[in-house]
Motif scaffolding. Structure first.
Motif, mmCIF file in Angstrom:
data_model
loop_
_atom_site.group_PDB
_atom_site.id
_atom_site.type_symbol
_atom_site.label_atom_id
_atom_site.label_comp_id
_atom_site.label_asym_id
_atom_site.label_seq_id
_atom_site.Cartn_x
_atom_site.Cartn_y
_atom_site.Cartn_z
ATOM 1 N N GLY A 66 0.821 -1.209 0.000
ATOM 2 C CA GLY A 66 0.000 0.000 0.000
ATOM 3 C C GLY A 66 0.851 1.253 0.000
ATOM 4 N N ASP A 67 1.907 1.265 0.838
ATOM 5 C CA ASP A 67 2.811 2.421 0.861
ATOM 6 C C ASP A 67 3.496 2.598 -0.490
ATOM 7 N N HIS A 68 3.909 1.482 -1.065
ATOM 8 C CA HIS A 68 4.584 1.560 -2.364
ATOM 9 C C HIS A 68 3.666 2.126 -3.438
ATOM 10 N N LEU A 69 2.406 1.702 -3.422
ATOM 11 C CA LEU A 69 1.458 2.202 -4.409
ATOM 12 C C LEU A 69 1.215 3.695 -4.233
ATOM 13 N N GLY A 70 1.094 4.139 -2.978
ATOM 14 C CA GLY A 70 0.883 5.561 -2.725
ATOM 15 C C GLY A 70 2.068 6.404 -3.163
ATOM 16 N N MET A 71 3.285 5.939 -2.865
ATOM 17 C CA MET A 71 4.482 6.666 -3.271
ATOM 18 C C MET A 71 4.607 6.716 -4.796
ATOM 19 N N THR A 72 4.320 5.589 -5.435
ATOM 20 C CA THR A 72 4.412 5.552 -6.889
ATOM 21 C C THR A 72 3.403 6.496 -7.529
ATOM 22 N N ALA A 73 2.176 6.530 -6.972
ATOM 23 C CA ALA A 73 1.158 7.439 -7.499
ATOM 24 C C ALA A 73 1.599 8.892 -7.354
ATOM 25 N N ALA A 74 2.215 9.218 -6.213
ATOM 26 C CA ALA A 74 2.701 10.589 -6.014
ATOM 27 C C ALA A 74 3.784 10.937 -7.035
ATOM 28 N N LEU A 75 4.654 9.995 -7.292
ATOM 29 C CA LEU A 75 5.703 10.238 -8.285
ATOM 30 C C LEU A 75 5.116 10.408 -9.687
ATOM 31 N N VAL A 76 4.120 9.609 -10.018
ATOM 32 C CA VAL A 76 3.492 9.739 -11.334
ATOM 33 C C VAL A 76 2.890 11.124 -11.512
ATOM 34 N N VAL A 77 2.248 11.637 -10.463
ATOM 35 C CA VAL A 77 1.689 12.999 -10.519
ATOM 36 C C VAL A 77 2.803 14.019 -10.735
ATOM 37 N N LEU A 78 3.916 13.855 -10.007
ATOM 38 C CA LEU A 78 5.037 14.785 -10.161
ATOM 39 C C LEU A 78 5.604 14.713 -11.572
ATOM 40 N N TYR A 79 5.724 13.504 -12.117
ATOM 41 C CA TYR A 79 6.257 13.348 -13.471
ATOM 42 C C TYR A 79 5.323 13.982 -14.501
ATOM 43 N N ALA A 80 4.021 13.850 -14.276
ATOM 44 C CA ALA A 80 3.066 14.475 -15.203
ATOM 45 C C ALA A 80 3.190 15.994 -15.156
ATOM 46 N N LEU A 81 3.343 16.551 -13.963
ATOM 47 C CA LEU A 81 3.542 18.004 -13.844
ATOM 48 C C LEU A 81 4.832 18.430 -14.528
ATOM 49 N N TYR A 82 5.854 17.611 -14.404
ATOM 50 C CA TYR A 82 7.139 17.901 -15.039
ATOM 51 C C TYR A 82 7.002 17.971 -16.559
ATOM 52 N N MET A 83 6.187 17.091 -17.131
ATOM 53 C CA MET A 83 6.023 17.074 -18.580
ATOM 54 C C MET A 83 5.197 18.248 -19.088
ATOM 55 N N VAL A 84 4.173 18.640 -18.348
ATOM 56 C CA VAL A 84 3.270 19.693 -18.845
ATOM 57 C C VAL A 84 3.673 21.090 -18.389
ATOM 58 N N ALA A 85 4.604 21.181 -17.441
ATOM 59 C CA ALA A 85 5.001 22.509 -16.942
ATOM 60 C C ALA A 85 5.454 23.460 -18.047
ATOM 61 N N PRO A 86 6.235 22.997 -19.034
ATOM 62 C CA PRO A 86 6.649 23.920 -20.103
ATOM 63 C C PRO A 86 5.477 24.541 -20.858
ATOM 64 N N GLU A 87 4.358 23.802 -20.996
ATOM 65 C CA GLU A 87 3.194 24.367 -21.676
ATOM 66 C C GLU A 87 2.665 25.588 -20.937
ATOM 67 N N LEU A 88 2.876 25.623 -19.626
ATOM 68 C CA LEU A 88 2.448 26.776 -18.828
ATOM 69 C C LEU A 88 3.472 27.905 -18.852
ATOM 70 N N MET A 89 4.692 27.619 -19.299
ATOM 71 C CA MET A 89 5.765 28.608 -19.251
ATOM 72 C C MET A 89 6.017 29.274 -20.592
ATOM 73 N N TRP A 90 5.815 28.540 -21.712
ATOM 74 C CA TRP A 90 6.032 29.126 -23.014
ATOM 75 C C TRP A 90 5.052 30.271 -23.244
ATOM 76 N N ARG A 91 5.520 31.295 -23.911
ATOM 77 C CA ARG A 91 4.756 32.515 -24.209
ATOM 78 C C ARG A 91 4.481 33.351 -22.964
ATOM 79 N N ARG A 92 5.131 33.057 -21.864
ATOM 80 C CA ARG A 92 4.991 33.873 -20.654
ATOM 81 C C ARG A 92 6.296 34.607 -20.372
#
Length: 412
Positions: A66-92
């Protein structure tokens, strides 16, 4: 002229704006945004591959599923933010970009509560994001410095011996390495942009000079002749009733002058359209040097016969362009004789995997008959030019291990 103009415009359309290092600032157009996206996502996916080591470390620490699944889910969210963050930064502007970097930094810091000390390895993504997209040198350096301080703080809290045993103590060194890589890539990108701008300016000046030369040639060829033709035509019109013989003589002069002017115009246009072998050698040397390809080529085209120099110039231009764009070569050898020109490289081989008559790759010296089915319009055009002067274009594998392009005119 159209070819030169297109070549001048094309690099500007595809080259990203000069920012640190791959950013797309607010003034960029959609083409530059697309170029920045390709650069970012290609490198970002590669960076995430290294995060698999962190996933493995989490699942082998002896905790519950259960702990492993929760940690992995948190990392997946962080990785998704890492991928889409540039879309929020370009043209700004820089303020908007700092807000995005700050938000991602906060999410990265929260990972410490979820993952524990292992979270310091996920902070490498923050350093990469600030370096690739933030577009300011001081932002990248500041984020790298603060990340290293935070990692050292985590190591001090858990104890230096424990941090060393678990590998956490090495995280600051990896972070500095990643930050230094971002600085290097940024400097390299800026240098490439400056080189591209300089090449564009040289091309633009060359076009301006060529236009001026052609204008001077046209003026020299047609200016005097048309003035005399006009005067003689007016004189003939006045004499046609009073002195028909002289009027006829004047019109004969008009015809002669017109033919001479037409011949001069054809010579001027022919010279304008004819490629210069010496100029192409200079251009090839500069282009190969800019592409960091070792070049072995003659300083001049004096060895070539006069009647094939224009053809050799076109072949040289096409051959060097193909080497730079497609061959992935590190060395090129260009040889010129009286009746032949050869371009050889040590790259990936023949363009488009050309097939010979039997379906295999052509060997050295295999002639290209008519319009080839490989290499696009460039090689097809070379074949047409070669046919016009009784020459043959041949392709195959060079002694250097890559592609060979050779044009040769039969002996006369």
């Amino acid at each position: 002229m159209d070819d030169v103009t297109d070549a001048r415009k094309a690099p500007r359309a595809s080259r990203p704006s000069r920012s640190f290092p791959w950013a797309a600032p607010p003034s960029t157009d959609q083409a530059e945004i697309a170029h920045a996206r390709r650069r970012w996502y290609g490198g970002a996916v590669f960076g995430l591959l290294w995060q698999s080591l962190l996933i493995v470390a989490l699942w082998t620490d002896g905790g519950s599923v259960g702990d492993h699944l929760g940690m992995t889910a948190a990392l997946v969210v962080l990785y998704a933010l890492y991928m889409v963050a540039p879309e929020l930064m370009w043209r700004r502007g820089i303020t908007g970009r700092l807000v995005v970097v700050g938000g991602f930094a906060l999410c990265s810091a929260l990972m410490l509560a979820v993952l524990g000390p292992l979270a310091v390895w996920s902070w490498l993504l923050l350093v990469s994001l600030s370096g690739f997209v933030a577009a300011r040198l001081w932002v990248a350096m500041g984020v790298t410095g603060l990340t290293v301080v935070a990692q050292l703080g985590v190591a001090a809290t858990m104890g230096w011996d424990a941090a060393s045993a678990s590998g956490i103590l090495f995280a600051p060194f990896i972070t500095v390495s990643v930050g230094a890589s971002m600085l290097f890539f940024g400097r390299q990108r800026e240098a490439e942009d400056r080189l591209g701008d300089a090449q564009d300016e040289i091309t633009r000046l060359a076009v301006v000079e060529e236009r001026a030369r052609f204008s001077r040639d046209l003026h020299d060829v047609l200016g005097h002749s048309l003035t005399v033709v006009t005067m003689k035509s007016e004189l003939a019109a006045r004499l046609v009733d009073s002195d028909p013989a002289r009027a006829k003589a004047e019109m004969q002069d008009v015809e002669r002058l017109s033919r001479e002017a037409l011949q001069g115009l054809r010579q001027a246009v022919s010279g304008y359209r004819e490629a210069s072998l010496d100029a192409e050698l200079v251009s090839a040397r500069a282009a190969l040097s800019a592409a960091q390809i070792e070049a072995d080529l003659p300083a001049t085209g004096d060895a070539a016969a006069t009647d094939v120099r224009s053809l050799f110039a076109w072949v040289l231009r096409e051959g060097v362009t193909n080497v730079i764009r497609h061959a992935a070569a590190s060395a090129v050898r260009i040889t010129i004789t009286r009746t032949a020109l050869t371009v050889e490289d040590d790259g990936t081989g023949a363009l488009g995997s050309p097939a010979g008559p039997t379906g295999g790759a052509p060997g050295v010296g295999a002639p290209v008959v008519g319009a080839p089915v490989f290499g696009g319009n460039g090689l097809r055009g070379l074949c047409e030019r070669a046919d016009a002067v009784g020459a043959t274009v041949r392709t195959g594998t060079s002694d250097l291990g890559g592609f060979l392009l050779r044009v040769e005119r039969g002996r006369r």
